[in-house]
Design a protein around this motif. Structure first.
Motif, PDB file in Angstrom:
ATOM      1  N   ASN A  59       0.823  -1.207   0.000  1.00  0.00           N
ATOM      2  CA  ASN A  59       0.000   0.000   0.000  1.00  0.00           C
ATOM      3  C   ASN A  59       0.852   1.249   0.000  1.00  0.00           C
ATOM      4  OD1 ASN A  59      -2.679   1.292   0.277  1.00  0.00           O
ATOM      5  ND2 ASN A  59      -1.895   1.921   2.267  1.00  0.00           N
ATOM      6  N   MET A  60       1.994   1.204   0.700  1.00  0.00           N
ATOM      7  CA  MET A  60       2.896   2.347   0.739  1.00  0.00           C
ATOM      8  C   MET A  60       3.492   2.600  -0.646  1.00  0.00           C
ATOM      9  SD  MET A  60       6.396   2.775   2.915  1.00  0.00           S
ATOM     10  CE  MET A  60       7.077   1.356   2.070  1.00  0.00           C
ATOM     11  N   PHE A  61       3.937   1.538  -1.336  1.00  0.00           N
ATOM     12  CA  PHE A  61       4.514   1.694  -2.662  1.00  0.00           C
ATOM     13  C   PHE A  61       3.483   2.210  -3.666  1.00  0.00           C
ATOM     14  CE2 PHE A  61       7.993  -1.162  -1.264  1.00  0.00           C
ATOM     15  CZ  PHE A  61       9.051  -0.408  -1.722  1.00  0.00           C
ATOM     16  N   SER A  62       2.217   1.863  -3.463  1.00  0.00           N
ATOM     17  CA  SER A  62       1.169   2.319  -4.375  1.00  0.00           C
ATOM     18  C   SER A  62       0.588   3.663  -3.960  1.00  0.00           C
ATOM     19  CB  SER A  62       0.044   1.277  -4.445  1.00  0.00           C
ATOM     20  OG  SER A  62      -0.598   1.136  -3.196  1.00  0.00           O
ATOM     21  N   GLY A  63       1.097   4.254  -2.874  1.00  0.00           N
ATOM     22  CA  GLY A  63       0.618   5.557  -2.438  1.00  0.00           C
ATOM     23  C   GLY A  63      -0.788   5.545  -1.887  1.00  0.00           C
ATOM     24  N   MET A 195       3.669   9.204   4.244  1.00  0.00           N
ATOM     25  CA  MET A 195       4.368   9.643   5.447  1.00  0.00           C
ATOM     26  C   MET A 195       3.450  10.335   6.471  1.00  0.00           C
ATOM     27  SD  MET A 195       7.419   8.588   5.446  1.00  0.00           S
ATOM     28  CE  MET A 195       8.663   7.919   4.351  1.00  0.00           C
ATOM     29  N   PRO A 196       2.541  11.242   6.060  1.00  0.00           N
ATOM     30  CA  PRO A 196       1.666  11.850   7.080  1.00  0.00           C
ATOM     31  C   PRO A 196       0.847  10.817   7.846  1.00  0.00           C
ATOM     32  CG  PRO A 196       1.576  13.115   5.043  1.00  0.00           C
ATOM     33  CD  PRO A 196       2.348  11.875   4.743  1.00  0.00           C
ATOM     34  N   ALA A 197       0.323   9.816   7.145  1.00  0.00           N
ATOM     35  CA  ALA A 197      -0.437   8.765   7.831  1.00  0.00           C
ATOM     36  C   ALA A 197       0.458   7.982   8.780  1.00  0.00           C
ATOM     37  CB  ALA A 197      -1.072   7.832   6.803  1.00  0.00           C
ATOM     38  N   ALA A 198       1.724   7.785   8.387  1.00  0.00           N
ATOM     39  CA  ALA A 198       2.658   7.067   9.256  1.00  0.00           C
ATOM     40  C   ALA A 198       2.930   7.865  10.534  1.00  0.00           C
ATOM     41  CB  ALA A 198       3.966   6.803   8.505  1.00  0.00           C
ATOM     42  N   LEU A 199       3.101   9.186  10.376  1.00  0.00           N
ATOM     43  CA  LEU A 199       3.316  10.025  11.553  1.00  0.00           C
ATOM     44  C   LEU A 199       2.092   9.998  12.472  1.00  0.00           C
ATOM     45  CD1 LEU A 199       5.037  13.121   9.882  1.00  0.00           C
ATOM     46  CD2 LEU A 199       6.088  11.535  11.496  1.00  0.00           C
ATOM     47  N   TYR A 392       7.751   2.574   8.431  1.00  0.00           N
ATOM     48  CA  TYR A 392       7.794   3.618   7.417  1.00  0.00           C
ATOM     49  C   TYR A 392       9.047   4.477   7.532  1.00  0.00           C
ATOM     50  CZ  TYR A 392       2.794   2.548   7.371  1.00  0.00           C
ATOM     51  OH  TYR A 392       1.584   1.916   7.323  1.00  0.00           O
ATOM     52  N   PHE A 393       9.672   4.493   8.706  1.00  0.00           N
ATOM     53  CA  PHE A 393      10.769   5.428   8.952  1.00  0.00           C
ATOM     54  C   PHE A 393      12.140   4.838   8.643  1.00  0.00           C
ATOM     55  CE2 PHE A 393       7.302   6.521  11.838  1.00  0.00           C
ATOM     56  CZ  PHE A 393       7.035   7.793  11.376  1.00  0.00           C
ATOM     57  N   GLY A 394      12.185   3.779   7.920  1.00  0.00           N
ATOM     58  CA  GLY A 394      13.491   3.229   7.596  1.00  0.00           C
ATOM     59  C   GLY A 394      13.394   2.245   6.452  1.00  0.00           C
TER      60      GLY A 394
END
Length: 434
Positions: A59-63, A195-199, A392-394
């Protein structure tokens, strides 16, 4: 930095390229929000929230396209898989190897084959996903597919295939008419958008007590440290000295100057991380959509974060590091070019000895680069298993973000220097720039 931005804005061609790239990325982000017909949006969001793990990475790679199951749900992964296949085939298939040596015309032919393979892979993946979705339901029991059947399957396959083809076209247009590598920028945009969702998820974990508050400053220090380390290694070079012999041309003396051959420590860049990640997504994806006993056992054994998954992932990273460097850098050709231009490496005889020396240097650099990429990409597994920190942070995400940023800034800087400007960054210039 501000002067570099002003210089870039004053170059009409570069300004058009940057605006075109931003416009294409905006089109891509708009398409991520368009849902696939026939899908219960709330049900599939609840389903993927429950699954987590590898689907979070996909999902992260697909935005976020997979979570919404939009028309871009397959993302650019079919194109990456097709590129892997044809890069491997160029080594073993004589016809493709001959095309590769033909130059630009041969490269365009291989690119055309890659496009066809991308469409084929997207159709197969789209059909399997549509069949798998018909048997799935949200945690509350709500079906994901509103009206299952062959009509839904064909429509979903066609929709997802067209979405992948459109993303592939966007990437190629950005590479040709924009700035930077289009495919890498699409992956970059997807990661940055997550990234905002990860934060928010990290602060939610602090609020619920899943993550201790003391870990927030430590996590920030870790992110900055890993980012700085990635920038350091990505810009690090092994400079091989080159001496050019003096020669008379008419009444003028040419040559005699000293130069160097810059060899990056990580010559493969982010390609091994992207290729290895796309391959490792396949087993668990198949296991989630094919309800067969032996497939389920294999998928469980290869689950993200397990020891077999980590070992095989590292093996793929190392393989693609060496494979990509072997494909892109030929010591024999470099040696012949040096000899043809009157250049030589001090203390090394021209010809085969130079090729052997360069091959030895490249092998050592690739070993260091493979260890570096493996350590960065395995970092999320350690953070999750030991500290329950969001990945997400690494790892692969941060490596891609930093690598693509450096490459894009480098291309912008090249355009500014071609127009007799000081470059995009006056302070802290990239190594190798003079």
């Amino acid at each position: 930095m501000q002067a570099g931005v002003r210089s870039a804005a004053n170059i009409p061609e570069l300004r058009r390229r940057i605006f075109f790239t931003l416009a294409m990325l905006a089109v891509y982000r708009a398409g991520v929000q368009v849902p696939t017909p026939g899908i219960n949006g709330e049900a599939i969001t609840d389903f993927f929230a429950q699954v987590g793990g590898l689907f979070d990475m996909f999902n992260m790679f697909s935005g976020g396209a997979l979570e919404n199951f939009s028309i871009f749900a397959l993302g650019i992964m079919p194109y990456i898989s097709a590129s892997i296949i044809f890069q491997l085939l160029t080594v073993v298939v004589p016809h493709l190897e001959a095309l590769k040596k033909e130059g630009e015309s041969g490269r365009q032919k291989i690119t055309q084959y890659t496009r066809y393979a991308t469409i084929g892979l997207a159709m197969v993946q789209g059909m399997f996903i549509s069949i798998g979705l018909e048997g799935m339901s949200a945690p509350g029991g709500a079906p994901i597919v509103i009206d299952p059947g062959w009509g839904f399957r064909l429509m979903t396959m066609l929709t997802l295939t067209c979405g992948t083809a459109f993303i592939m076209w966007l990437g190629e247009q950005m590479t040709e008419r924009g700035i930077g590598n289009g495919i890498s920028l699409i992956i970059f945009a997807g990661i940055v958008a997550s990234m905002p969702a990860a934060l928010a998820n990290t602060f939610r974990m602090v609020g619920t007590g899943e993550l201790a508050l003391i870990f927030i400053p430590l996590l920030l220090i870790l992110v900055l440290g890993v980012t700085g380390f990635i920038v350091f290694v990505e810009t690090a070079q092994r400079r091989v000295p080159v001496q050019y012999a003096k020669r008379m041309v008419g009444r003028k003396m040419y040559g005699g100057q000293q130069s160097h051959l810059p060899l990056k420590v990580n010559m493969a860049g982010v390609i091994p991380a992207i290729f290895a990640s796309s391959i490792m997504m396949f087993p668990e994806t198949v296991g989630n959509f094919i309800q067969i006993d032996w497939v389920q056992r294999m998928s469980a054994a290869m689950a993200w974060g397990s020891l077999p998954h980590t070992v095989i992932f590292v093996a793929f990273l190392i393989f693609f590091c060496f494979f990509y460097v072997a494909v892109t850098f030929n010591p024999v050709d470099v040696s012949e070019n040096l000899k043809r231009n009157g250049g030589f490496i001090p203390g090394v005889r021209p010809g085969k000895k130079t090729a052997d020396f360069l091959d030895k240097v490249i092998t050592r650099l690739t070993v260091v680069g493979a260890i570096y990429i493996s350590a960065i990409c395995v970092l999320p597994t350690v953070l999750i298993s030991e500290f329950n920190v969001p990945f997400y942070f690494g790892g692969t995400a941060l490596l891609i973000v930093v690598g693509v940023s450096i490459d894009t800034i480098g291309q912008i800087e090249s355009h500014t220097m071609m127009r007799n400007y000081d470059g995009f960054l006056k302070q802290g210039r990239f190594k190798g720039r003079r």
